[in-house]
Design a protein around this motif. Structure first.
Motif, PDB file in Angstrom:
ATOM      1  N   UNK A  78       0.834  -1.198   0.000  1.00 42.82           N
ATOM      2  CA  UNK A  78       0.000   0.000   0.000  1.00 42.82           C
ATOM      3  C   UNK A  78       0.863   1.240   0.000  1.00 42.82           C
ATOM      4  N   UNK A  79       0.280   2.329  -0.475  1.00 44.34           N
ATOM      5  CA  UNK A  79       0.993   3.600  -0.512  1.00 44.34           C
ATOM      6  C   UNK A  79       0.200   4.669   0.228  1.00 44.34           C
ATOM      7  N   UNK A  80       0.885   5.742   0.557  1.00 42.86           N
ATOM      8  CA  UNK A  80       0.246   6.871   1.214  1.00 42.86           C
ATOM      9  C   UNK A  80      -0.933   7.366   0.381  1.00 42.86           C
ATOM     10  N   UNK A  81      -0.701   7.557  -0.912  1.00 40.66           N
ATOM     11  CA  UNK A  81      -1.758   8.100  -1.779  1.00 40.66           C
ATOM     12  C   UNK A  81      -2.967   7.179  -1.857  1.00 40.66           C
ATOM     13  N   UNK A  82      -2.734   5.872  -1.948  1.00 39.09           N
ATOM     14  CA  UNK A  82      -3.844   4.924  -1.998  1.00 39.09           C
ATOM     15  C   UNK A  82      -4.663   4.949  -0.717  1.00 39.09           C
ATOM     16  N   UNK A  83      -3.984   5.012   0.413  1.00 37.90           N
ATOM     17  CA  UNK A  83      -4.684   5.059   1.702  1.00 37.90           C
ATOM     18  C   UNK A  83      -5.441   6.377   1.836  1.00 37.90           C
ATOM     19  N   UNK A  84      -4.773   7.480   1.558  1.00 43.74           N
ATOM     20  CA  UNK A  84      -5.392   8.796   1.706  1.00 43.74           C
ATOM     21  C   UNK A  84      -6.638   8.919   0.818  1.00 43.74           C
ATOM     22  N   UNK A  85      -6.520   8.497  -0.435  1.00 45.31           N
ATOM     23  CA  UNK A  85      -7.655   8.575  -1.373  1.00 45.31           C
ATOM     24  C   UNK A  85      -8.860   7.820  -0.833  1.00 45.31           C
ATOM     25  N   UNK A  86      -8.637   6.618  -0.312  1.00 43.61           N
ATOM     26  CA  UNK A  86      -9.741   5.810   0.209  1.00 43.61           C
ATOM     27  C   UNK A  86     -10.305   6.381   1.503  1.00 43.61           C
ATOM     28  N   UNK A  87      -9.464   6.925   2.357  1.00 44.16           N
ATOM     29  CA  UNK A  87      -9.951   7.555   3.592  1.00 44.16           C
ATOM     30  C   UNK A  87     -10.857   8.742   3.261  1.00 44.16           C
ATOM     31  N   UNK A  88     -10.427   9.563   2.336  1.00 43.72           N
ATOM     32  CA  UNK A  88     -11.230  10.744   1.987  1.00 43.72           C
ATOM     33  C   UNK A  88     -12.591  10.331   1.432  1.00 43.72           C
ATOM     34  N   UNK A  89     -12.647   9.261   0.662  1.00 48.04           N
ATOM     35  CA  UNK A  89     -13.917   8.792   0.113  1.00 48.04           C
ATOM     36  C   UNK A  89     -14.787   8.172   1.205  1.00 48.04           C
ATOM     37  N   UNK A  90     -14.188   7.396   2.086  1.00 50.93           N
ATOM     38  CA  UNK A  90     -14.956   6.636   3.075  1.00 50.93           C
ATOM     39  C   UNK A  90     -15.397   7.456   4.285  1.00 50.93           C
ATOM     40  N   UNK A  91     -14.518   8.322   4.817  1.00 52.76           N
ATOM     41  CA  UNK A  91     -14.844   9.001   6.079  1.00 52.76           C
ATOM     42  C   UNK A  91     -14.476  10.474   6.124  1.00 52.76           C
ATOM     43  N   UNK A  92     -13.922  11.004   5.054  1.00 55.14           N
ATOM     44  CA  UNK A  92     -13.435  12.393   5.024  1.00 55.14           C
ATOM     45  C   UNK A  92     -12.403  12.657   6.113  1.00 55.14           C
ATOM     46  N   UNK A  93     -11.732  11.620   6.560  1.00 55.95           N
ATOM     47  CA  UNK A  93     -10.677  11.777   7.563  1.00 55.95           C
ATOM     48  C   UNK A  93     -11.160  11.760   8.998  1.00 55.95           C
TER      49      UNK A  93
END
Length: 162
Positions: A78-93
């Protein structure tokens, strides 16, 4: 009007103006990132300290980086960008996010945390050395990435609800 009487902007003025525009543009682009990180860090009980137990900043950036360090030790891709992109879609952080309306919630197992993991998936893909709390940001990210690796090869391959 004759050319000699027209105002002519000097090269120095153009350079200063260009740099000012670029600086303002960079600031405008950075504000949403700073705001998202600060807002996500301001929620939940995990914000009591400025850093996590492992010494990472106690905000979205730090949680992702700490998860990536654990993932590297455990061989989870996994990469930072992949994790960040999915977090923003799922929970907005928001590490305390919970979905109380979808089919999982209707079945009694709502999705929770940064990457919206249901309890059975969290338990099955929990990574040793992280908290057993699905709302713990690092535990949630790491378990979700472990699940995504088993199912899709990596969190980087996830572009929608998973």
């Amino acid at each position: 009007m004759p050319a000699a009487a027209q105002y002519r902007r000097s090269r120095n003025n153009r350079l200063v103006r260009t740099l000012a525009v670029l600086g303002t543009s960079a600031a405008v682009l950075a504000v949403p990132l700073i705001g998202a990180t600060s807002a996500s860090a301001a929620t939940g009980p995990a914000t009591a300290a400025a850093t996590t137990i492992a010494g990472y900043p106690n905000n979205l950036d730090g949680w992702i980086r700490e998860s990536l360090a654990i993932m590297a030790q455990k061989g989870i891709p996994g990469t930072y960008n992949g994790i960040y992109r999915n977090i923003m879609r799922e929970s907005s952080g928001n590490p305390r996010a919970i979905n109380l309306w979808d089919s999982n919630a209707a079945a009694g197992t709502p999705s929770k945390g940064l990457l919206q993991v249901i309890d059975p998936t969290f338990a099955a893909y929990h990574v040793a050395g992280t908290s057993f709390d699905p709302y713990d940001p690092v535990a949630n990210i790491t378990a979700a990435c472990n699940y995504a690796a088993a199912r899709y090869g990596s969190i980087d391959n996830v572009y929608g609800a998973y």
